[in-house]
Design a protein around this motif. Structure first.
Motif, PDB file in Angstrom:
ATOM      1  N   TYR B 263       0.818  -1.222   0.000  1.00  0.00           N
ATOM      2  CA  TYR B 263       0.000   0.000   0.000  1.00  0.00           C
ATOM      3  C   TYR B 263       0.846   1.264   0.000  1.00  0.00           C
ATOM      4  CZ  TYR B 263      -4.400  -2.470   0.471  1.00  0.00           C
ATOM      5  OH  TYR B 263      -5.486  -3.253   0.218  1.00  0.00           O
ATOM      6  N   GLY B 264       2.120   1.154   0.398  1.00  0.00           N
ATOM      7  CA  GLY B 264       2.943   2.348   0.481  1.00  0.00           C
ATOM      8  C   GLY B 264       4.009   2.450  -0.601  1.00  0.00           C
ATOM      9  N   VAL B 265       4.459   1.301  -1.128  1.00  0.00           N
ATOM     10  CA  VAL B 265       5.614   1.346  -2.021  1.00  0.00           C
ATOM     11  C   VAL B 265       5.298   0.843  -3.431  1.00  0.00           C
ATOM     12  CG1 VAL B 265       8.007   0.622  -2.337  1.00  0.00           C
ATOM     13  CG2 VAL B 265       7.142   1.031  -0.037  1.00  0.00           C
ATOM     14  N   ASN B 266       4.854  -0.410  -3.535  1.00  0.00           N
ATOM     15  CA  ASN B 266       4.717  -0.999  -4.868  1.00  0.00           C
ATOM     16  C   ASN B 266       3.314  -0.886  -5.456  1.00  0.00           C
ATOM     17  OD1 ASN B 266       7.409  -1.955  -4.998  1.00  0.00           O
ATOM     18  ND2 ASN B 266       6.886  -3.687  -3.700  1.00  0.00           N
ATOM     19  N   PHE B 267       2.326  -0.770  -4.605  1.00  0.00           N
ATOM     20  CA  PHE B 267       0.913  -0.685  -4.999  1.00  0.00           C
ATOM     21  C   PHE B 267       0.418  -1.943  -5.698  1.00  0.00           C
ATOM     22  CE2 PHE B 267       2.610   3.749  -5.494  1.00  0.00           C
ATOM     23  CZ  PHE B 267       2.362   4.078  -4.170  1.00  0.00           C
ATOM     24  N   ARG B 268       1.212  -2.969  -5.711  1.00  0.00           N
ATOM     25  CA  ARG B 268       0.783  -4.261  -6.237  1.00  0.00           C
ATOM     26  C   ARG B 268       1.771  -5.296  -5.731  1.00  0.00           C
ATOM     27  NH1 ARG B 268       2.028  -2.896 -12.245  1.00  0.00           N
ATOM     28  NH2 ARG B 268      -0.153  -3.445 -12.472  1.00  0.00           N
ATOM     29  N   MET B 269       1.432  -6.563  -5.925  1.00  0.00           N
ATOM     30  CA  MET B 269       2.392  -7.605  -5.564  1.00  0.00           C
ATOM     31  C   MET B 269       3.015  -8.174  -6.821  1.00  0.00           C
ATOM     32  SD  MET B 269       0.847  -9.788  -2.426  1.00  0.00           S
ATOM     33  CE  MET B 269       2.454 -10.377  -1.895  1.00  0.00           C
ATOM     34  N   ILE B 270       4.307  -8.457  -6.735  1.00  0.00           N
ATOM     35  CA  ILE B 270       5.039  -9.049  -7.848  1.00  0.00           C
ATOM     36  C   ILE B 270       5.879 -10.178  -7.276  1.00  0.00           C
ATOM     37  CG2 ILE B 270       6.681  -8.606  -9.709  1.00  0.00           C
ATOM     38  CD1 ILE B 270       6.086  -5.650  -9.416  1.00  0.00           C
ATOM     39  N   THR B 271       6.032 -11.261  -8.026  1.00  0.00           N
ATOM     40  CA  THR B 271       6.913 -12.319  -7.517  1.00  0.00           C
ATOM     41  C   THR B 271       8.015 -12.605  -8.530  1.00  0.00           C
ATOM     42  OG1 THR B 271       7.096 -14.606  -6.787  1.00  0.00           O
ATOM     43  CG2 THR B 271       5.428 -14.146  -8.438  1.00  0.00           C
ATOM     44  N   ASP B 272       9.158 -12.995  -8.037  1.00  0.00           N
ATOM     45  CA  ASP B 272      10.225 -13.454  -8.927  1.00  0.00           C
ATOM     46  C   ASP B 272      10.536 -14.902  -8.600  1.00  0.00           C
ATOM     47  OD1 ASP B 272      11.440 -13.170  -6.482  1.00  0.00           O
ATOM     48  OD2 ASP B 272      13.360 -12.610  -7.328  1.00  0.00           O
ATOM     49  N   GLY B 273       9.608 -15.571  -7.931  1.00  0.00           N
ATOM     50  CA  GLY B 273       9.799 -16.981  -7.629  1.00  0.00           C
ATOM     51  C   GLY B 273      10.546 -17.235  -6.334  1.00  0.00           C
ATOM     52  N   SER B 274      11.000 -16.176  -5.669  1.00  0.00           N
ATOM     53  CA  SER B 274      11.671 -16.361  -4.388  1.00  0.00           C
ATOM     54  C   SER B 274      10.978 -15.477  -3.357  1.00  0.00           C
ATOM     55  CB  SER B 274      13.145 -15.961  -4.492  1.00  0.00           C
ATOM     56  OG  SER B 274      13.254 -14.559  -4.556  1.00  0.00           O
ATOM     57  N   THR B 275      11.413 -15.576  -2.095  1.00  0.00           N
ATOM     58  CA  THR B 275      10.791 -14.709  -1.107  1.00  0.00           C
ATOM     59  C   THR B 275      11.230 -13.269  -1.273  1.00  0.00           C
ATOM     60  OG1 THR B 275      12.588 -15.334   0.355  1.00  0.00           O
ATOM     61  CG2 THR B 275      10.412 -16.247   0.842  1.00  0.00           C
ATOM     62  N   SER B 276      12.506 -13.082  -1.556  1.00  0.00           N
ATOM     63  CA  SER B 276      13.092 -11.763  -1.358  1.00  0.00           C
ATOM     64  C   SER B 276      12.673 -10.727  -2.387  1.00  0.00           C
ATOM     65  CB  SER B 276      14.610 -11.865  -1.351  1.00  0.00           C
ATOM     66  OG  SER B 276      15.012 -13.174  -1.199  1.00  0.00           O
TER      67      SER B 276
END
Lengths: 347, 379, 310
Positions: B263-276
């Motif tokens: 809600y503060g930085v990316n405004f969405r979720m993105i994954t690259d297949g890892s946690t980090s």
């Protein structure tokens, strides 16, 4: 005692603020200073001097996705000379947020072109690009420029090379079982795998293709074990994509089978096993962007690296005696894709 | 006067240790043919050099602080929570789902609800290891490590399937990301930088956690269970319950960290297949930040800023000097080792002072007064 | 399709996958079990593993001497263990966190050295398979259990040896007493810090060996970040095994067998999302441990630095 604590916190806070201010006053220098010191002059017709920055999610020698863009930059430098093209990079920016900071910082530091080489960076680019109207941004791999006139988009039609690989694989398998090792079922990997499967099925619909996504880009051991499993299930020809597949290549090599590569030419890695690799030559699309930029177009277009424009090339391994009819079928597939007589059916 | 000097020295210790680690790093830089002065001034500049740099540092520090606060609570209850990554992810998934599902709500309402839901999800994800530990004797290090791996796969699943951006699901590339949150739902920005309200919320929570731990019965019980399980049980405290609560609170704060990232930085979720890729390793780095702050909620504030500054500044340093990013990771590790090792000097001095007042109870009172008391007690 | 899972090929496939995947866990987990039994929690296993993997790979690439590769990996692991020991025993630092520091250091260093010294992904010729005479001729089972490389045998052999050392020898007694009651051990003249130094160094060497088992025996390649979190799983398995070598073996096999199973589930085309298949080993490990209601507690002095009174 209570006071001590408050004072202490205040001191720390002050310290931090002081460092901040102390750093702020004495002229903005170090990081802005270096490559941008000579402002490039817009010279249409000729290639202007370009400072390019690359931000990418994995390492420049990952043998896969990031290495492909790094190699492309080296090729560009070769062609135009180091005086004309000068580039820097930030690798391993798998943290999306850090990548965003890097993109912004490079743009602010005077680089003319910032390449965000990861589909996960799009959202950040969309926010950053409007703040730097003079800078060209390139985003891969995608086709979306967000309608902004300083963003170029580029992607690879990796299903094309996948298809060609698939055609060859279908003709080389004796067991009629082919194995595929993928990372996460998305993006470039999915496109390649879907194209590969289409190529196999178009050649021989009876062949069984085992596709396993291990949902991980780095677990070499799991990739190797996936290969073992597929081999035990009868696979004698395999392919796969992303940096962890080196484990799988080793296993199919041990078992005397064939491997088809993608993203980088993997023939050197296993000379007796890798039949062909689909190799990306991003420099083809980058050159178009650079050309447009010197004519004053900063972005707004999207490019596809494919077999037709040479952005994607099939590298056949000279060490392997590829049967003539297989080679002919591969060439026919390439030709068919280029002239449009073959349409690849993706799921 | 002397004790005040001592306290100041104690608080500066992490900073001094960081500098020592950077000096060792300087040798590595010289080997790589990079001028350490240029490199480190870039680091400092990147972390504090402009209002934008400072804002970036604070943005980075926010999830570290939130996770770190949870770590403070967990450590006081003698549980080790290395499941921050998973808790962040699960909190973020639930909050993002909610924000995308219910449109046209007033922003403040959505943000409040999303934060509550995210914290709740994190609490559940942290509570599972809690229940397993309390009632089934399953060690929390094992379960939290495993829960992290499960959360990543959950993230991969929802972002490639149920929650994928509808625009992406039509394209061949299928980037694994959700749609963007509508503008009204984004955390307000504080100054014209990326600094968002989440930073203030985190600081507020730090104070709250302080009061919780030292001014409420709940906090007292968590700490007493952490200090001596058997004595606490003897005193009539339901030990199991407080182990679960400590892990749930810890998870809730990590979940909240996940929410602020969306809600503060990316405004969405993105994954690259890892946690980090999504968490930025805050689930682990928050543990480090908490220790830099001697596992004290208030001191974790400057500690998070220090560690956030290091992370942000190091990336700038990489850009300016073009050192391989691997060096940054190694340097990061050195700093952690140095800071954690420097604790001994604090302890030594504290022991000197403590010889006057040895008894446990007194010690407890004492820890109440001095920020950053012995780590031994917490471990 | 589900019924396919019960065919002999699949069963054998799962078991042989399980054996191979378990090998690196066994080395690292047993090393970690030793250091935890003496009271030191080392969360830096992952860093020791990957640096060990790189060292072994690099040495073998240049010297083609496998034994040297193994020794070098163990040496580097032991050095990291020594550093870990210094930080957590002499400087009495918070162990969980210093481990995270060593993890980051190992990850960064292996990556950096790979970029500087090797540059591109290559293979080496690692340990070949050594079929054990006679045993490997037994139908079905022979191929399954007695046709592996030396490090695989070594890993499994390590279990009874470690169990014997811990439970039946004087050294084992010292290790256990130092982990359970350091004050008492100290009063009996056992040097707590010496024993703990020994176990952290040993644990480091084992983690290094674990990395070597990947890079010069099972995979014969080094790739950046290739341990992919296996070091953390190895630590978790110590808890699964309740600090006992046989328990660790059970945990490592369970986790690895389920991992082998999920690969077969995907290969056989059984229709579940791949993400859920990949989750299986993690979920089942927790689940089994929950059911088993382990009665063992952690070594009492685990993570607690020891300091002589007075």
């Amino acid at each position: 005692m209570k006071k001590t604590k408050i004072i202490l916190i205040l001191v720390l806070m002050l310290m931090l603020i002081f460092t901040a201010c102390a750093q702020q006053t004495p002229v903005e220098e170090p990081d802005v200073e270096e490559p941008s010191s000579e402002e490039p002059v817009e010279e249409p017709e000729e290639i202007e001097k370009l400072s390019i920055a690359i931000v990418s999610p994995s390492s420049i020698n990952d043998f896969a996705f990031t290495q492909s863009i790094y190699d492309a930059m080296l090729a560009l430098q070769e062609e135009y000379g180091e005086d004309t093209i000068d580039f820097v990079y930030s690798e391993n920016m798998f943290i999306v947020d850090d990548a965003a900071a890097a993109i912004r910082d490079y743009a602010a530091s005077g680089y003319n072109m910032v390449i965000a080489h990861g589909s996960q960076y799009g959202s950040s680019l969309q926010e950053i690009a409007p703040d730097f109207p003079e800078v060209s941004f390139a985003w891969g791999t995608t086709v979306d420029t967000f309608g902004q006139d300083n963003i170029y988009a580029y992607e690879a039609a990796s299903h094309e090379g996948g298809y060609v690989n698939g055609v060859m694989a279908a003709m080389l398998t004796e067991s009629k079982v082919i194995g595929v090792v993928g990372p996460v079922e998305t993006g470039d990997a999915k496109l390649y795998v879907d194209g590969f499967v289409a190529g196999v099925k178009a050649t021989d619909p009876d062949i069984e293709v085992l596709v396993t996504y291990i949902n991980n880009f780095s677990d070499v051991a799991l990739a190797a074990e996936t290969a073992e499993t597929q081999i035990a299930a009868g696979a004698d020809v395999m392919t796969g994509t992303a940096q962890m597949v080196v484990g799988a290549i080793g296993k199919i090599q041990e078992n005397g089978g064939y491997w088809f590569g993608t993203q980088a030419d993997q023939a050197d890695f296993a000379p007796d096993t890798v039949v062909a690799s689909q190799v990306y030559h991003w420099e083809v699309v980058l050159k178009e962007m650079i050309g447009l930029r010197s004519e004053g177009t900063l972005g707004g277009q999207s490019f596809v690296a494919n077999l037709a424009n040479g952005g994607q090339v099939m590298a056949f391994n000279p060490n392997i005696d590829i049967p003539e009819e297989v080679m002919e079928a591969a060439q026919a597939a390439i030709q068919g894709i280029i002239d449009g007589t073959i349409t690849i059916e993706l799921p | 006067m002397k004790s005040r000097l001592n306290a100041i020295l104690d608080a500066l210790l992490p900073l001094l240790a960081t500098i020592a680690a950077l000096l060792v790093g300087a040798i590595m830089l010289i080997i790589l043919d990079v001028n350490p002065i240029v490199a480190y001034s870039a680091l400092l500049n990147g972390a504090f050099g402009s209002s934008n740099a400072l804002a970036e540092t604070l943005v980075k520090a926010t999830p570290l602080l939130l996770v770190g606060l949870g770590i403070c609570i967990a450590y006081r209850g003698n549980v080790i929570n290395i499941g921050g990554e998973g808790q962040m992810i699960v909190g973020a998934i639930v909050a993002t789902w909610f924000g995308l599902r219910y449109t046209n709500m007033p922003g403040w309402l959505m943000i409040t609800l999303a934060m509550l839901l995210g914290a709740l999800a994190g609490a559940v994800w942290g509570g599972i290891p809690g229940v397993l530990k309390a009632y089934f004797n399953v060690n929390e290090i094992l379960s939290t490590v495993m829960m992290n791996a499960i959360a990543v796969q959950l993230l991969n699943f929802v972002l490639t399937g149920p929650m994928i951006d509808p625009i992406q699901s039509e394209k061949a590339s299928q980037i694994p990301q959700t749609a963007r949150l509508e503008e009204a739902y984004r955390l307000p920005r504080l100054v014209p930088t990326r600094l968002h309200l989440g930073a203030l919320i985190a600081v507020g929570l730090a104070i709250l956690v302080y009061f919780l731990l030292w001014r409420t019965t709940l906090g007292y019980r968590i700490r007493s269970v952490g200090q001596n399980k058997f004595a606490s049980r003897y005193a009539g405290i339901k030990v199991e319950r407080y182990v679960i609560i400590a892990l749930m609170l810890s998870g809730a704060l990590a979940g909240l960290a996940g929410v602020t990232q969306v809600y503060g930085v990316n405004f969405r979720m993105i994954t690259d297949g890892s946690t980090s890729g999504f968490t930025g390793r805050a689930g682990y780095n928050g543990i480090v930040a908490a220790l830099f702050g001697s596992l004290h909620p208030i001191l974790t504030i400057p500690a998070s800023i220090l560690f956030g500054a290091l992370l942000v500044g190091a990336n700038t340093m990489q850009r300016v000097t073009q050192v391989p990013s691997a060096l940054i990771t190694a340097l990061n590790g050195l700093v952690v080792v140095f800071v954690v090792s420097s604790e001994i000097w604090r302890k030594k001095r504290q022991q000197k002072r403590l010889t006057v007042a040895i008894e446990d109870q007194v010690f407890d009172e004492f820890s109440n007064e001095i920020p950053g008391h012995s780590v031994e007690e917490a471990s | 399709m589900i019924s396919d899972l019960f065919s002999l090929t699949v069963l054998l496939g799962i078991i042989s996958s399980g054996i191979r995947l378990a090998t690196p866990y066994l080395f690292a987990s047993i090393g970690e079990a030793f250091s935890q039994r003496s009271g030191v929690l080392n969360l830096g296993v992952e860093g020791q593993m990957i640096l060990g993997a790189f060292t072994a790979f690099y040495v073998v690439m240049n010297t083609e001497n496998l034994l040297l590769g193994v020794l070098a990996a163990m040496g580097v692991g032991a050095l990291m263990g020594l550093a870990m020991g210094f930080v957590s025993i002499t400087l009495q630092a918070q162990q969980g966190i210093s481990g995270i520091g060593f993890y980051l250091f190992g990850l960064g260093m292996s990556n950096l050295l790979f970029q500087l010294l090797v540059g591109t992904v290559e293979t080496v010729s690692g340990f070949p398979k050594v079929p054990l005479p006679i045993l490997s001729d037994i139908p079905v089972i022979g191929k399954l259990f007695f046709d592996h490389n030396i490090l695989v045998y070594l890993a499994f052999l390590l279990v009874p040896i470690a169990s014997f050392v811990l439970n039946k020898t004087n050294l084992g007694l010292k290790i256990r007493s130092v982990g359970e009651n350091p004050e008492a051990a100290d009063s009996l003249g056992v040097s707590v810090s010496k024993v703990r130094y020994f176990t952290t160094i040993f644990g480091g060497a084992m983690s290094g060996l674990s990395g070597a088992s990947l890079s010069i025996a099972l995979l014969n390649v080094f790739q950046l970040g290739m341990t992919a979190g296996q070091g953390f799983i190895a630590v978790a398995l110590v808890y699964f095994g309740a600090w006992r070598p046989w328990g660790v073996l059970a945990g490592a096999l369970l986790f690895s067998l389920v991992n082998g199973l999920q690969l077969w589930i995907q290969v056989l085309g059984i229709n579940i999302p791949s993400e859920f298949a990949v989750m299986m080993p993690y979920i089942l490990t927790i689940f089994v441990l929950t059911l088993s209601r382990s009665k063992y507690g952690a070594p009492s002095a685990l993570t607690k630095p020891f300091e002589r009174e007075g």
